[in-house]
Design a protein around this motif. Sequence first.
Motif, short mmCIF file in Angstrom:
data_model
loop_
_atom_site.label_atom_id
_atom_site.label_comp_id
_atom_site.label_asym_id
_atom_site.label_seq_id
_atom_site.Cartn_x
_atom_site.Cartn_y
_atom_site.Cartn_z
N SER A 15 0.81 -1.22 0.00
CA SER A 15 0.00 0.00 0.00
C SER A 15 0.85 1.27 0.00
O SER A 15 0.43 2.30 -0.52
N ASP A 16 2.05 1.22 0.57
CA ASP A 16 2.91 2.41 0.59
C ASP A 16 3.28 2.87 -0.81
O ASP A 16 3.60 4.05 -1.01
N TYR A 17 3.26 1.95 -1.78
CA TYR A 17 3.78 2.25 -3.12
C TYR A 17 2.69 2.53 -4.15
O TYR A 17 3.01 2.83 -5.30
N ARG A 18 1.46 2.45 -3.78
CA ARG A 18 0.39 2.60 -4.77
C ARG A 18 0.17 4.08 -5.12
O ARG A 18 0.29 4.96 -4.28
N ASN A 19 -0.17 4.29 -6.39
CA ASN A 19 -0.56 5.62 -6.87
C ASN A 19 0.51 6.68 -6.61
O ASN A 19 0.21 7.80 -6.20
N LEU A 20 1.76 6.35 -6.89
CA LEU A 20 2.83 7.31 -6.65
C LEU A 20 2.74 8.53 -7.56
O LEU A 20 3.34 9.56 -7.27
N THR A 21 1.99 8.42 -8.65
CA THR A 21 1.85 9.56 -9.56
C THR A 21 0.73 10.51 -9.15
O THR A 21 0.59 11.57 -9.74
N ASP A 22 -0.07 10.15 -8.16
CA ASP A 22 -1.17 11.00 -7.70
C ASP A 22 -0.64 11.96 -6.64
O ASP A 22 -0.55 11.63 -5.46
N VAL A 23 -0.28 13.18 -7.06
CA VAL A 23 0.44 14.10 -6.18
C VAL A 23 -0.39 14.46 -4.95
O VAL A 23 0.09 14.39 -3.82
N LEU A 25 -2.90 12.95 -3.52
CA LEU A 25 -3.06 11.81 -2.63
C LEU A 25 -1.79 11.57 -1.83
O LEU A 25 -1.83 11.38 -0.60
N ARG A 26 -0.65 11.60 -2.50
CA ARG A 26 0.61 11.32 -1.80
C ARG A 26 0.94 12.40 -0.79
O ARG A 26 1.46 12.12 0.29
N LEU A 27 0.64 13.66 -1.12
CA LEU A 27 0.96 14.75 -0.19
C LEU A 27 0.11 14.66 1.07
O LEU A 27 0.52 15.13 2.14
N ALA A 28 -1.06 14.06 0.96
CA ALA A 28 -1.89 13.85 2.15
C ALA A 28 -1.47 12.58 2.89
O ALA A 28 -1.39 12.55 4.11
N LYS A 29 -1.18 11.53 2.14
CA LYS A 29 -0.90 10.22 2.73
C LYS A 29 0.45 10.16 3.43
O LYS A 29 0.55 9.68 4.57
N GLU A 30 1.50 10.64 2.78
CA GLU A 30 2.84 10.37 3.28
C GLU A 30 3.14 11.06 4.61
O GLU A 30 3.57 10.39 5.55
N PRO A 31 2.93 12.38 4.75
CA PRO A 31 3.18 12.97 6.08
C PRO A 31 2.27 12.39 7.15
O PRO A 31 2.70 12.16 8.29
N ALA A 32 1.00 12.14 6.80
CA ALA A 32 0.06 11.62 7.80
C ALA A 32 0.47 10.25 8.30
O ALA A 32 0.26 9.91 9.48
N GLU A 33 1.04 9.44 7.43
CA GLU A 33 1.44 8.09 7.81
C GLU A 33 2.91 7.99 8.17
O GLU A 33 3.43 6.89 8.41
N PRO A 157 9.96 18.63 0.95
CA PRO A 157 11.26 18.18 0.44
C PRO A 157 11.38 16.67 0.32
O PRO A 157 12.24 16.18 -0.43
N LEU A 158 10.55 15.92 1.04
CA LEU A 158 10.63 14.46 1.00
C LEU A 158 9.64 13.85 0.03
O LEU A 158 9.49 12.62 -0.01
N TYR A 159 8.95 14.68 -0.76
CA TYR A 159 8.13 14.12 -1.83
C TYR A 159 9.05 13.53 -2.89
O TYR A 159 10.13 14.05 -3.15
N ARG A 160 8.63 12.45 -3.51
CA ARG A 160 9.48 11.65 -4.39
C ARG A 160 10.20 12.48 -5.45
O ARG A 160 11.40 12.32 -5.68
N ARG A 161 9.49 13.40 -6.10
CA ARG A 161 10.12 14.18 -7.17
C ARG A 161 11.19 15.12 -6.61
O ARG A 161 12.26 15.28 -7.19
#
Length: 275
Positions: A15-23, A25-33, A157-161
């Motif tokens: 689940s950590d790796y899904r939808n990596l292109t959805d900016v 979603l990732r900006l909400a998911k990654e810091p929260a988790e 700064p820790l977003y994948r791109r």
Amino acid sequence: MPVIPLDAADDPRLSDYRNLTDVQLRLAKEPAEGLYIAESSKVLRRAVDAGHVPRSFLLAPKWLPDLADVVARFPSVPAFVAPEATLEAITGFHLHRGALAAMHRPAPRPLGDLLASARRVAIIEDMVDHTNLGAVFRSAAALGIDAVLLSPRSADPLYRRAVRVSMGSVFQVPWARAASWPGDLAAVRAAGFTLAALALGPGAVPLGAFPAGDHERLALLLGTEGDGLSDAALAEADVALTIPMHGGVDSLNVAAAAAVAFWECRYDGGMRPAL
């Protein structure tokens, strides 16, 4: 090594790796988790060398030998290995360098700790483009910037791109996010820094005429793409600096301007010539 072969893209452990292109979603998911994604073997190595801890690895088979020593350093962390087609189905894009890791996000750094030993600091207001942010961090690492302070609305700064464009420099240069804006600029000044804003306008000093060497502690303020610094941030600055332009060009991309300013305002102590 805890290597786990995969052949299904819908494995719930990924689940950590899904939808990596959805900016968004990732900006909400990654810091929260409490996670971020490191992409490519070079970036992954720089992350663990900086003391960051992986949650899991996701690798194409051909990259496993190259990263075997890194995987072996974390014997309790699963290393999922899958064909490139499966990786693309999981992440949503083709991995040119088929190595990913879901990393534990480090704890936020207090502003006082960030400034304690710094002589040159970059302060970024509302920079939202991850490519520009990554490029600024790479220049900061190369050109002697000791720390980076981000406004609350600046990109992650820790977003994948941003991590990829910086070539892992976001792990090398200490950074923090301001809790109060522009209020924390007063704390920077109280720590002994001169605040120099990169801005167009009447009264701005040409960069080459500014005696940066006279300032042992200097903070360079950089604004958002397009609009530049806010009036509130400019009001906190001790001086405004501008880069003289030729050929009818009125400004540079913010990442290019940052690199020029970092070099011109560098602190000479400890600088090493490029190899």
